[in-house]
Design a protein around this motif. Structure first.
Motif, PDB file in Angstrom:
ATOM      1  N   UNK A 449      26.451 -19.626   2.227  1.00 41.22           N
ATOM      2  CA  UNK A 449      26.987 -20.701   3.052  1.00 41.22           C
ATOM      3  C   UNK A 449      27.459 -20.196   4.419  1.00 41.22           C
ATOM      4  N   UNK A 450      27.876 -18.923   4.489  1.00 41.33           N
ATOM      5  CA  UNK A 450      28.249 -18.378   5.799  1.00 41.33           C
ATOM      6  C   UNK A 450      27.023 -18.389   6.711  1.00 41.33           C
ATOM      7  N   UNK A 451      25.862 -17.983   6.173  1.00 42.90           N
ATOM      8  CA  UNK A 451      24.662 -17.988   7.009  1.00 42.90           C
ATOM      9  C   UNK A 451      24.253 -19.412   7.377  1.00 42.90           C
ATOM     10  N   UNK A 452      24.462 -20.355   6.449  1.00 43.27           N
ATOM     11  CA  UNK A 452      24.215 -21.760   6.803  1.00 43.27           C
ATOM     12  C   UNK A 452      25.171 -22.181   7.919  1.00 43.27           C
ATOM     13  N   UNK A 453      26.429 -21.696   7.838  1.00 41.72           N
ATOM     14  CA  UNK A 453      27.412 -22.012   8.874  1.00 41.72           C
ATOM     15  C   UNK A 453      26.981 -21.481  10.238  1.00 41.72           C
ATOM     16  N   UNK A 454      26.401 -20.279  10.249  1.00 46.62           N
ATOM     17  CA  UNK A 454      25.888 -19.728  11.513  1.00 46.62           C
ATOM     18  C   UNK A 454      24.828 -20.670  12.078  1.00 46.62           C
ATOM     19  N   UNK A 455      23.968 -21.177  11.200  1.00 45.62           N
ATOM     20  CA  UNK A 455      22.920 -22.092  11.661  1.00 45.62           C
ATOM     21  C   UNK A 455      23.520 -23.391  12.191  1.00 45.62           C
ATOM     22  N   UNK A 456      24.566 -23.908  11.532  1.00 43.91           N
ATOM     23  CA  UNK A 456      25.206 -25.143  12.011  1.00 43.91           C
ATOM     24  C   UNK A 456      25.814 -24.911  13.394  1.00 43.91           C
ATOM     25  N   UNK A 457      26.530 -23.782  13.539  1.00 39.07           N
ATOM     26  CA  UNK A 457      27.166 -23.489  14.826  1.00 39.07           C
ATOM     27  C   UNK A 457      26.107 -23.349  15.918  1.00 39.07           C
ATOM     28  N   UNK A 519      34.212 -18.368   2.262  1.00 32.88           N
ATOM     29  CA  UNK A 519      34.175 -19.841   2.342  1.00 32.88           C
ATOM     30  C   UNK A 519      34.887 -20.327   3.592  1.00 32.88           C
ATOM     31  N   UNK A 520      36.018 -19.693   3.915  1.00 31.13           N
ATOM     32  CA  UNK A 520      36.740 -20.088   5.120  1.00 31.13           C
ATOM     33  C   UNK A 520      35.867 -19.889   6.355  1.00 31.13           C
ATOM     34  N   UNK A 521      35.187 -18.742   6.410  1.00 33.38           N
ATOM     35  CA  UNK A 521      34.300 -18.479   7.549  1.00 33.38           C
ATOM     36  C   UNK A 521      33.213 -19.547   7.638  1.00 33.38           C
ATOM     37  N   UNK A 522      32.646 -19.899   6.476  1.00 29.76           N
ATOM     38  CA  UNK A 522      31.587 -20.916   6.474  1.00 29.76           C
ATOM     39  C   UNK A 522      32.122 -22.243   6.994  1.00 29.76           C
ATOM     40  N   UNK A 523      33.308 -22.628   6.535  1.00 25.92           N
ATOM     41  CA  UNK A 523      33.884 -23.905   6.972  1.00 25.92           C
ATOM     42  C   UNK A 523      34.175 -23.871   8.472  1.00 25.92           C
ATOM     43  N   UNK A 524      34.727 -22.740   8.949  1.00 28.87           N
ATOM     44  CA  UNK A 524      35.064 -22.644  10.374  1.00 28.87           C
ATOM     45  C   UNK A 524      33.804 -22.755  11.226  1.00 28.87           C
ATOM     46  N   UNK A 525      32.746 -22.033  10.840  1.00 25.57           N
ATOM     47  CA  UNK A 525      31.499 -22.094  11.611  1.00 25.57           C
ATOM     48  C   UNK A 525      30.942 -23.511  11.619  1.00 25.57           C
ATOM     49  N   UNK A 526      31.038 -24.181  10.466  1.00 28.90           N
ATOM     50  CA  UNK A 526      30.541 -25.552  10.373  1.00 28.90           C
ATOM     51  C   UNK A 526      31.333 -26.474  11.299  1.00 28.90           C
ATOM     52  N   UNK A 527      32.667 -26.270  11.318  1.00 26.56           N
ATOM     53  CA  UNK A 527      33.497 -27.117  12.176  1.00 26.56           C
ATOM     54  C   UNK A 527      33.131 -26.908  13.641  1.00 26.56           C
ATOM     55  N   UNK A 528      32.894 -25.656  14.012  1.00 23.26           N
ATOM     56  CA  UNK A 528      32.490 -25.371  15.403  1.00 23.26           C
ATOM     57  C   UNK A 528      31.194 -26.118  15.723  1.00 23.26           C
ATOM     58  N   UNK A 529      30.232 -26.029  14.810  1.00 16.85           N
ATOM     59  CA  UNK A 529      28.943 -26.679  15.044  1.00 16.85           C
ATOM     60  C   UNK A 529      29.080 -28.190  15.184  1.00 16.85           C
TER      61      UNK A 529
END
Ligand code: ADP
Ligand code: MG
Lengths: 541, 305
Positions: A449-457, A519-529
């Protein structure tokens, strides 16, 4: 006019369109080879060190699965063991994507129709795609040979090793030529060909891991499943050891048969159509479709099912061989002891930890691919009519991200269940193994999910670069995971990869803290995106 | 009455391209407003700003009393949008796409949906992948007119429709107007706007250059007159407003600024008129005056911007 009229022009067109993509692949793959070879030269300069490495690898089913077979302890033979499979998979991916790009994707975007209306023969498009990819693989062979010879390895083995990599690339180009005829969309053609690559990898992994160790641990005779896999054939050249040139013949035969098949299939279908006939669909929507989540599920469904099937094959085959491998190893008490010393965990548990890590990488690749669907929808202009309705941007993104998160979870549950059930059937205890392995599988989810978060951001901040950034991050994390130790990277660099923080369950206890941090990193990246997408212009085609 | 749409001084740049350069546009509630301009004038950009899909760099825009960027979701329940290039999901059927767009807008009238499908002769069981550009446009048009909304934003909705479907589309626009809906119709097809619009705004390079009823705009145009008389006309060339005069003993052909038509006709009447035909001004000429003339004066300008 022959069926091939205009092929030359199409090849030039394809090379022009790929002037960034193919060179990036070629430079990237050559770099990986060069870095691996020079680090092996650096870390294992002497024969004695390499013999010890070879013996440990030959007796470790895990290394045999991920890297491939062991055949000798010379410098070149060590390179073959450590780098061949990665490069062959890279060449295969490059070839698959390029063939589909210049065949099925051309048809989809209507470019082929324009080309078809000009003076080109009916087989020119497929021929041109294959020639383009063959040229790319030829360059890869040359670059690999150059790197190997420049590192002081013998010419004969270097040429054989390089040709092996290129031949595996061509084999998957041929597979993609066939799937491009069968599937209706470029997405489908890519998915089928990549699934074939996954199966080839697993067959090889199973065959090598259940092979027989000979020559006092300096060589492995692979079991039959390896011989069903193009990657397996490539590695069986045993370059720098036995130099079995004849395996190139098998690969050549495979390419000729599949390419002929692709041309036959191509002649039996209309431009733009797949092999399957088009049936009339629903005249009205089912209520389940009529929401952003409903639409997202519909768009993501096919890709998820494909990945789930792949992960199920992986889980089942690894689960199936686990017992046999530990038995084999317990025959050799020194090795068993060596492993116990490593972490104190049982061999089987270590084996399953690696299995789940491989499944976790697959889930991360799925998560990145599925997240980037938002970008491809936007680039195709399909987000414009949606956001023209009463759907807010965060709601549209949340629907897609929700499906991706759920899909990642599903993939890991599938991996845990299939591995647990098959292993449980073998050892006669399904219940507890399924529970343990589902747990071991689920700890992989946050990293994916962190890598998915990178993609969202990336999608929110730099939409036009989102795919490049996301896949580069994924590749970098993979390099850190696979080669981090052999390259002796500093801990700070290792820590940047989410995979570094995943506990090796079930061999090691899972602790909550690193998972929570991921998980926190994933959520933060998603919020940025999401915030960035709310503020920016919709990118229009 | 507050206008349905009003913008003032709208500016939008894409990198170095200035797409909107201080655009003013007012659309009154209940009217069909033609939004006319050549390709690249900034029509689609304006509409996308009005939908909150793009954010303007300067200026203000109000749609149905709200801010299109802030209040996008609430506003979109009250309006329907047909994009210039309709891109749909290849795996969904046309019927599914219509239902989806309608539902996400807040629901559509199933009776009206059936009726519109029939009138537009659209097969809803086909996958969107198999639709032509015109059929994809029909999907968006059906989804829009089957929704009960106050405002329709239609971006060149007939560019892919054949003449028969064009006629059906005009009927739909008139029906919507008859029940009090507001319609913004962008186009570079003059005949379409002439046939449908109450008022017209002409946009060129991101600025509105004219706005008014068709009648008001005609004062900018010239009427073509062709006349056959018993005696040769004299003194015609000296009259104010007469252009491009071609004389041939008893025949004369010329253009006259529409405001001077009365005076010119009084003069011509003295010469024993046998036949007289006049061609009313069209929006085509309006374009020529605003673009043709000026393009001729700016030969260095690249075409198509
Ligand atoms: N997303 C975009 N990126 C860059 N330039 C754009 C974009 N959209 C529009 N433009 C430019 O803005 C100008 C106005 O375009 P547009 O609003 O599409 O005109 P119209 O709809 O009147 O044909 C054109 O010069 C076009 O090239
Ligand atoms: Mg436009």
């Amino acid at each position: 006019m022959t069926p091939f009229t205009g092929t030359g022009r199409l090849v030039r067109l394809a090379l022009r369109r790929d002037r960034i993509q193919l060179p990036s692949w070629l430079v990237g793959l050559s770099l990986i080879l060069w870095v691996t070879v020079s680090s092996i030269v650096g870390f294992y300069p002497g024969e004695a060190e390499r013999v010890r490495l070879a013996m440990t690898s030959a007796h470790s089913p895990v290394t045999l699965m991920t890297n491939g077979l062991v055949s000798g302890a010379s410098l070149g033979a060590t390179v073959m063991t450590q780098a061949f499979v990665s490069l062959a998979v890279g060449a295969a991916l490059m070839s698959i994507l390029a063939v589909v790009r210049h065949t099925r994707q051309n048809e989809e975007t209507g470019r082929a129709e324009m080309i078809g209306a000009g003076i080109v023969g009916r087989d020119a498009s497929l021929t041109a795609a294959l020639i383009t990819v063959a040229l790319a693989n030829l360059v890869l062979v040359a670059a690999s040979v150059l790197v190997l010879v420049a590192s002081g390895l013998p010419l004969g083995g270097s040429v054989l090793c390089g040709l092996g990599i290129g031949a595996v690339g061509l084999a998957f180009a041929a597979i993609a030529a066939v799937t491009a005829q069968i599937a209706e969309t470029s997405r489908g053609a890519n998915a089928l060909a990549v699934a074939a690559l996954g199966i080839a990898f697993v067959l090889r992994a199973v065959g090598d891991a259940s092979g027989k160790v000979i020559d006092g641990g300096l060589s492995v005779v692979s079991a039959w499943p390896t011989w069903l896999s193009p990657i397996g054939w490539g590695q069986q050249s045993r370059a720098f050891d036995r130099d079995q040139w004849w395996v190139l013949g098998i690969l050549a035969l495979f390419v000729v048969v599949l390419v002929s098949g692709a041309f036959v299939l191509a002649s039996r279908r209309d431009l733009g159509a797949g092999m399957r006939a088009v049936r009339p669909g629903r005249p009205a929507a089912a209520p389940a479709l009529l929401s952003p989540s409903g639409l997202a599920w519909r768009l993501h469904r096919g890709v998820l099912i494909g990945w789930a099937a792949g992960v199920a094959v992986l889980g089942a085959s690894y689960g199936g061989v686990a017992d046999e491998i530990s038995e084999m190893l317990s025959d050799s008490p020194e090795i068993a002891q060596y492993f116990e010393q490593l972490g104190g965990a049982s061999l089987t548990d270590t084996f399953f930890a690696v299995t789940m890590s491989v499944a976790g990488i697959a889930a991360a690749a799925y998560a990145v691919q599925a997240t980037l669907r938002m970008r491809s929808e936007e680039a195709a202009g399909r987000v414009e009519p949606l956001l023209g309705t009463a759907v807010s941007r965060p709601r549209w993104m949340a629907a897609n991200i929700g499906v991706v998160a759920l899909g990642t979870l599903v993939l890991m549950v599938v991996a845990g269940v299939t591995a647990g059930v098959v292993y449980g059937l073998v050892v006669g205890d399904v219940g507890s193994n399924v529970t343990t392995l589902i747990g071991a599988a689920l700890v992989q989810v946050p990293a994916a999910l962190v890598l998915a978060g990178v993609a969202v951001a990336a999608f929110g901040l730099l939409p036009r670069w989102a795919a490049a950034i996301s896949w580069a991050s994924f590749a970098a994390c993979l390099v850190v995971l696979q080669l981090g130790v052999i390259l002796d990277l500093p801990q700070a660099v290792l820590d940047l990869s989410p995979f570094t923080h995943v506990p090796a369950a079930p061999a090691e206890d899972a602790t909550a803290l690193p998972l929570f941090a991921l998980l926190t990193a994933a959520v933060a990246l998603t919020a940025v995106g999401i915030t960035a997408f709310r503020r920016r212009d919709l990118a229009l085609p | 009455m507050t206008p349905a749409i009003s913008t003032s001084g709208l500016v939008k740049t894409f990198g170095s391209t200035l797409a909107l350069d201080g655009l003013d546009l007012t659309v009154d509630a209940g009217e069909v407003h033609g939004f006319l301009g050549p390709n690249g004038a900034g029509k689609s950009t304006t509409i996308r700003v009005l939908l909150g899909l793009l954010r303007s760099d300067a200026g203000t825009a109000t749609v149905l009393g709200g801010d299109p960027w802030q209040d996008a979701v609430a506003l979109h329940r009250r309006l329907a949008y047909v994009p210039g290039e309709v891109n749909l999901w290849p795996n969904l059927t046309g019927g599914e796409a219509i239902d989806l767009l309608g539902a996400l807008r807040g629901g559509l009238d199933p009776k009206r949906r059936t009726q519109l499908l029939e009138r537009f002769d659209l097969d809803p069981t086909k996958k969107c992948r198999a639709y032509s550009k015109g059929n994809r446009q029909k999907v968006a048009v059906v989804a829009a007119f089957a929704s009960d909304v106050e405002l329709y934003l239609l971006d060149e909705p007939t560019s892919g429709l054949d003449p028969l479907m064009d006629a059906v589309f005009r009927e739909c626009v008139r029906e919507a107007k008859d029940v009090g809906k507001t319609i913004l119709l962008s186009s570079h097809v003059l005949a379409e706007v002439e046939a449908l619009a109450d008022r017209v705004t002409i946009i060129r390079r991101g600025v509105s250059v004219e706005s008014g009823t068709l009648g008001e705009l005609r004062h900018l145009t010239r009427t073509s007159i062709s006349v056959e008389t018993g005696r040769p006309i004299t003194g015609l060339a000296e009259l104010p407003g007469v252009h491009d005069l071609i004389m041939d003993s008893d025949q004369a052909r010329f253009d006259v600024d529409t405001v001077y038509v009365g005076g010119v006709l009084r003069h011509v009447a003295q010469f024993d008129v046998r036949t007289l035909t006049s061609t009313p001004p069209t929006l085509e000429e309006l374009f020529l005056r605003h673009y043709g003339d000026e393009l001729a004066r700016e030969p260095s300008e690249p075409a198509g911007t």
